[in-house]
Design an enzyme around this catalytic site. Sequence first.
Site, PDB file in Angstrom:
ATOM      1  N   HIS A  38      14.003  31.551  34.774  1.00  0.00           N
ATOM      2  CA  HIS A  38      14.984  31.419  33.767  1.00  0.00           C
ATOM      3  C   HIS A  38      14.448  32.216  32.175  1.00  0.00           C
ATOM      4  CE1 HIS A  38      18.608  31.480  31.618  1.00  0.00           C
ATOM      5  NE2 HIS A  38      18.926  29.594  31.677  1.00  0.00           N
ATOM      6  N   ARG A  39      12.990  32.109  32.169  1.00  0.00           N
ATOM      7  CA  ARG A  39      12.737  32.213  30.992  1.00  0.00           C
ATOM      8  C   ARG A  39      12.549  34.320  30.974  1.00  0.00           C
ATOM      9  NH1 ARG A  39       6.457  31.401  32.465  1.00  0.00           N
ATOM     10  NH2 ARG A  39       7.322  31.565  35.098  1.00  0.00           N
TER      11      ARG A  39
END
Length: 470
Positions: A441-442
Site C-alpha cells: 500500500h506504500r
Amino acid sequence: MATEVKLPELGENISSGDVVKVLVSVGDTVEVDQPLLELETDKASFDVPSTAAGTVKEIKVEEGGQAEVGKTIMIIEESGNGGADSKGADDQEDAKAEADKKDGKMGKDGKDEDGGASSETSEEAEEKATPSDKSDDAAKSAPASKSAPAQESGDASSSAPISPAPGPSDGTPVPAAPSVRMLARELGVDITQVRGSGPGGRITDDDVKKHTKSIIQRASTSQSASVSRPSLPDFSAFGETEVEEMSKVRRRTAEQMEISWSIPVVTQHDRADVTHLEELRKSWSKRAEKAGTKLTVTAIALKIAAAALKKFPQFNASIDMEQNRIIYKKYYHLGVAVDTERGLLVPVLRDVDKKNILEISSELQELATKAREKKIKPDEMQGASFTITNLGGIGGTSFTPIINAPEVAILGMSRGSIEPVWTDGEFKPRMMLPLSLTYDHRIIDGADAARFLRWIAEAMEEPLLMALEG
C-alpha cells in the site's frame, strides 16, 4: 587421468552449501551429469552432477559438512582423454594467476568486466603514476563506504564475515587493478576497506565480492536481530515434545516472511467467470500434449499477468525507502510458488511477455519438476518481479498471500467451482475462479489494485482482451 570435480557457481552471493548426502562411494563408476551430492543452500536443495565420467578415486566432502564454490568435491579417474578440457581449463587458470603476479594492470583474461578488450584509461594511467601522484588520486577517488542493497541479500553466503582491513593511513595507494576498482565502485564498496589476498596484499575481484558479502551478512543479521520475538516457555513442562532443526530452505522462508510481513499490505479479492476459458483450455489440451506439455490455468494466468503488468507498471516495481524512489522494471520475470516436500520454493520464468502459452506451460512444468526433484538451482529462483501462487489444486475459497519482498504484489488463485450466476434474466451454471491480490500500500492505492485485479479477471473471462489491450 585424474580429474578434479569442483563445485560450480550456485548463484549470486552464494559461496557454499551444506552437504545433505553423498550419493556415490569411492570405487563407484559414474557418468557425466550423474548426481554426486545432494546440496542445500539458503534457497534450495538440489543434486550436484558430475562433470566427468570414470571411477570415483577420492571424496573431498562429507555429509553434514560444507562444500565451497570452486573447491574440489571429488577426484575422478577418467578413462581416455575425457578430462582434457578440464585440465586445459586448470592450466589456463594457473597461467592466468602467474600472469596476474607479473602484471596486475589487466582485468580477467586481459579484458574489461564486460568482456571487451581492455584499453588504457585514466585508471591505468593512475597505475603508472608515481607513488605520490597515486596517493593523491587514491584519496580523491575513493568512494564513500555504503552497504549493498539489502533487498538483494536473500542468498547471503554462509561463510564467516571478513574483518575489514583498515584504510591506508600513510597515503599509500591501494594495490588493485583498474577493473577491480571499477567492480568496487559498481558494488558501492570502499576499496580501502577491502583486505587483499593477492601477492603483496593486492586486492582481487574475489576479495571485493567477499567483502560485499560480509556487509550483506551483517546487514541481514542486524535486520533479523531487530525483529522482536517473545521468549518461548519450556513446553516440555506441559508434556512430551520433539525438537527438529529448521532446514536451510525453511529457515530462509521464515526470514523472508518476517521481512515481507513488515510491509503495509492490503488484499483485494475478486472472482473471474472462467467458463469460456475452461472450454478453450480443454479444447486445446490435445495440441498442448502433442507439444509435450500440459495446458494449465496457471500457465494461462502467467501470460495474462505479464500483460497486466505492462498496463499497470506500478505492480512491476520495487520501492526504495532509503533513497525515496520507485524502481520500475522493464522485464517481466514471474515467480510461481511450488509446493515441495522441503517447503515452498518459487522458480522464476523469465521474459514471460515474450513467450506463448505453450512455451510458458513447458517451462513451468520443467521448473516445477526440478524443484520437486531437488534439481533446481538458486539462480533459477532469483529475479522475479511478480509472483503467482495457485492453491486451487488443494482447495479453499480465498486467502491472503504474502508478498515476496522486494516485489510489491502477489496474485493468489483458489479452487474454481460451478455456481449459479444471474445472467440474461436467469440463473446459469458458471465456473467461477476466486482471485486474491495482495499489494504494497506504500506505492499502490486500493483503486489501482481493484482495477488491476478486475483487468486480470476480465482477461480470463475474455482472452481476446490480451490481444486488444495487453
